[in-house]
Design an enzyme around this catalytic site. Structure first.
Site, PDB file in Angstrom:
ATOM      1  N   HIS A 137       0.875  -1.181   0.000  1.00  0.00           N
ATOM      2  CA  HIS A 137       0.000   0.000   0.000  1.00  0.00           C
ATOM      3  C   HIS A 137       0.900   1.214   0.000  1.00  0.00           C
ATOM      4  CE1 HIS A 137      -3.572  -2.430   0.962  1.00  0.00           C
ATOM      5  NE2 HIS A 137      -2.706  -3.182   1.622  1.00  0.00           N
ATOM      6  N   LEU A 138       0.789   2.014  -1.060  1.00  0.00           N
ATOM      7  CA  LEU A 138       1.671   3.182  -1.160  1.00  0.00           C
ATOM      8  C   LEU A 138       0.965   4.484  -0.805  1.00  0.00           C
ATOM      9  CD1 LEU A 138       3.827   2.528  -4.334  1.00  0.00           C
ATOM     10  CD2 LEU A 138       4.511   2.407  -1.945  1.00  0.00           C
ATOM     11  N   ARG A 139      -0.371   4.415  -0.675  1.00  0.00           N
ATOM     12  CA  ARG A 139      -1.152   5.624  -0.367  1.00  0.00           C
ATOM     13  C   ARG A 139      -0.998   6.659  -1.475  1.00  0.00           C
ATOM     14  NH1 ARG A 139      -3.332   2.054   2.883  1.00  0.00           N
ATOM     15  NH2 ARG A 139      -2.386   1.868   4.934  1.00  0.00           N
ATOM     16  N   ASN A 147      -6.726   0.473  -2.501  1.00  0.00           N
ATOM     17  CA  ASN A 147      -7.659   1.036  -1.504  1.00  0.00           C
ATOM     18  C   ASN A 147      -7.256   2.458  -1.138  1.00  0.00           C
ATOM     19  OD1 ASN A 147      -5.355   0.009  -0.198  1.00  0.00           O
ATOM     20  ND2 ASN A 147      -6.448  -0.350   1.715  1.00  0.00           N
ATOM     21  N   LYS A 182      -8.937  -6.646  -6.966  1.00  0.00           N
ATOM     22  CA  LYS A 182      -8.802  -6.927  -5.534  1.00  0.00           C
ATOM     23  C   LYS A 182     -10.160  -6.954  -4.875  1.00  0.00           C
ATOM     24  CE  LYS A 182      -6.550  -7.164  -1.555  1.00  0.00           C
ATOM     25  NZ  LYS A 182      -5.998  -6.034  -0.832  1.00  0.00           N
ATOM     26  N   HIS A 204      -8.596 -10.436  -0.147  1.00  0.00           N
ATOM     27  CA  HIS A 204      -8.444 -10.224   1.284  1.00  0.00           C
ATOM     28  C   HIS A 204      -9.463 -11.185   1.883  1.00  0.00           C
ATOM     29  CE1 HIS A 204      -7.827  -7.630   5.004  1.00  0.00           C
ATOM     30  NE2 HIS A 204      -8.725  -8.538   5.340  1.00  0.00           N
ATOM     31  N   ASP A 251       2.529  -6.558   2.547  1.00  0.00           N
ATOM     32  CA  ASP A 251       1.356  -5.811   3.001  1.00  0.00           C
ATOM     33  C   ASP A 251       1.812  -4.580   3.780  1.00  0.00           C
ATOM     34  OD1 ASP A 251      -1.268  -5.074   3.355  1.00  0.00           O
ATOM     35  OD2 ASP A 251      -1.676  -6.496   4.965  1.00  0.00           O
ATOM     36  N   HIS A 293       0.491   4.013   8.201  1.00  0.00           N
ATOM     37  CA  HIS A 293      -0.534   4.919   8.740  1.00  0.00           C
ATOM     38  C   HIS A 293       0.161   5.898   9.674  1.00  0.00           C
ATOM     39  CE1 HIS A 293      -4.204   2.717   7.549  1.00  0.00           C
ATOM     40  NE2 HIS A 293      -3.538   1.614   7.793  1.00  0.00           N
TER      41      HIS A 293
HETATM   42  C1  NCD Z   1      -4.275  -2.491   4.923  1.00  0.00           C
HETATM   43  C2  NCD Z   1      -4.236  -0.963   4.799  1.00  0.00           C
HETATM   44  O1  NCD Z   1      -4.088  -0.299   5.816  1.00  0.00           O
HETATM   45  O2  NCD Z   1      -4.345  -0.471   3.674  1.00  0.00           O
HETATM   46  N1  NCD Z   1      -4.434  -2.846   6.307  1.00  0.00           N
HETATM   47  C3  NCD Z   1      -4.239  -4.040   6.886  1.00  0.00           C
HETATM   48  O3  NCD Z   1      -4.549  -4.178   8.083  1.00  0.00           O
HETATM   49  N2  NCD Z   1      -3.706  -5.065   6.248  1.00  0.00           N
HETATM   50  C4  NCD Z   1      -5.361  -3.003   4.063  1.00  0.00           C
HETATM   51  C5  NCD Z   1      -5.378  -4.491   3.842  1.00  0.00           C
HETATM   52  O4  NCD Z   1      -4.456  -5.078   3.275  1.00  0.00           O
HETATM   53  O5  NCD Z   1      -6.367  -5.110   4.219  1.00  0.00           O
HETATM   54 ZN    ZN Z   2      -2.980  -5.055   2.186  1.00  0.00          ZN
HETATM   55 ZN    ZN Z   3      -5.904  -6.941   3.023  1.00  0.00          ZN
END
Ligand code: NCD
Ligand code: ZN
Ligand code: ZN
Length: 369
Positions: free
Chosen positions: A21-23, A49, A107, A144, A269, A273
């Protein structure tokens, strides 16, 4: 733990992170965390996401441009993207985006089951017409794999999904390429053992946290530095799906990796945050962050099971070449066991608190040119 001598080295060629997740720039997290990824990996599968999530060709193109614009000039990095499934998903647009390589997979995330999932499919089975088309077009489906709800024990959520959804999915769509993302438990390990036996087109990613630690870590306060143990909560280790108990769950995962299951591979993953604003608070998010020491953490796992011979395929082949059919990558990393001069995970990276913050990891990493 099997102790191997200081100075032992392992070289990996073609490192690829199968789940990141790179945001976005607007969160400040993209610029902050992309360099960590580039340090260790030559390519990655980037999740969708975002806010808003990637639900159209236009959003997909915009997000790809945003990420690519952050890559340093001349960076050799294989950035692959994903499409976010909603109840309104249009098969034709998914197929077009796939053919144009705007995304390489779709996804599924459980609605309200993780970060930015308010728009995700409200029932997994609502996606059947889309999965049917994806099977025809040979587009991978990333899962997921959790069934969530207030009546489901969160530690059981992956088992509920796998036992209730996978048999029917497989019956209907036997050729669909599927990846169980961030597997955690014995049910997933058993499923993957069967998948390998039956030559089923199912793969799985495994994170460093689920590989090396059990759920005890979620209930150890702060970090565990030598000689200290304090009970409490540790949001840096809260990841959906949750880390599981050691027996039988983590042990079964380890057995699969130790046996060289060629469908299980690396996906960190990495899910950064802002710790105070989004993790260590009410409404806190799941998501772990391994900084630029993900491979060092995996090395601890391979050391513990004594199976370094499978590290290369796990980190560089099974997911990129097996699932995504990419040619082998070039990025080379050398890991050296060095208990005398270990790596230290930073306490903080910007506002992100990584797992193992402040702790020592007895492996060092360097890029090999
Ligand atoms: C991931 C996220 O924060 O984008 N969080 C997580 O708890 N794994 C989302 C995800 O992979 O479900
Ligand atoms: Zn993830
Ligand atoms: Zn996930």
């Amino acid at each position: 733990m099997n102790k191997i001598p200081d100075g032992t080295t392992v070289e990996l060629t073609g490192t690829f992170d199968g789940h990141v997740h790179l945001r976005q720039k607007k969160t400040g997290l993209l610029e902050l965390t992309l360099p960590d990824l580039l340090d260790e990996f030559g390519g990655a599968l980037i999740m969708c996401n975002t806010e808003p999530p990637i639900t159209s060709i236009r959003l997909g193109l915009d997000y790809r441009a945003e990420v690519l614009s952050e890559l340093p000039a001349g960076a050799e990095f294989d950035a692959l993207f994903t499409y976010y499934l909603t109840d309104e998903a249009k098969a034709d647009e998914i197929v077009e985006g796939y053919r144009r390589r705007i995304w390489r997979a779709c996804k599924y995330m459980p609605n309200n089951g993780s970060t930015n999932t308010a728009r995700a499919l409200t029932r997994f089975r609502n996606g059947y017409p889309i999965y049917e088309r994806m099977e025809e077009e040979d587009i991978p489906l990333l899962l997921h794999a959790e069934t969530v709800g207030d009546r489901i024990d969160p530690f059981d959520a992956p088992r509920v999904f796998i036992s209730e959804e996978m048999p029917e999915l497989r019956k209907r769509f036997p050729k669909l390429r599927v990846c169980l993302e961030h597997i955690t438990d014995g049910t997933a390990a058993d499923y993957m053992a069967e998948a390998e036996r039956n030559n089923e087109p199912t793969w799985a990613t495994l994170t460093p946290q689920h590989f090396v630690y059990s759920r005890n870590r979620i209930f150890q306060r702060g970090s565990v530095r030598e000689g200290t143990f304090r009970r409490g909560s540790n949001p840096s280790f809260v990841c959906w799906p949750l880390l599981q108990r050691e027996e039988p769950h983590r042990q079964k995962l380890l057995q699969q990796v130790a046996g060289g299951n060629n469908r299980i591979g690396l996906g960190t993953d990495r899910a950064p945050h802002d710790f105070d604003k989004a993790k260590a608070c009410e409404d806190g998010c799941g998501g772990c962050y391994p900084g630029r020491l993900a491979l060092a953490i995996y090395a601890m796992g391979f050391e513990a099971i004594g199976s370094f011979e499978h590290f290369q395929n796990f980190a560089c082949r099974n997911i990129p070449c097996g699932l995504y059919r990419l040619p082998p990558g070039k990025k080379k990393i050398r890991l050296t066991k060095c208990a005398a001069r270990p790596s230290t995970m930073p306490e903080k990276i910007g506002e992100v608190v990584p797992i193992l913050h402040g702790e020592k990891i007895p492996w060092r990493e360097e890029a090999v040119c």
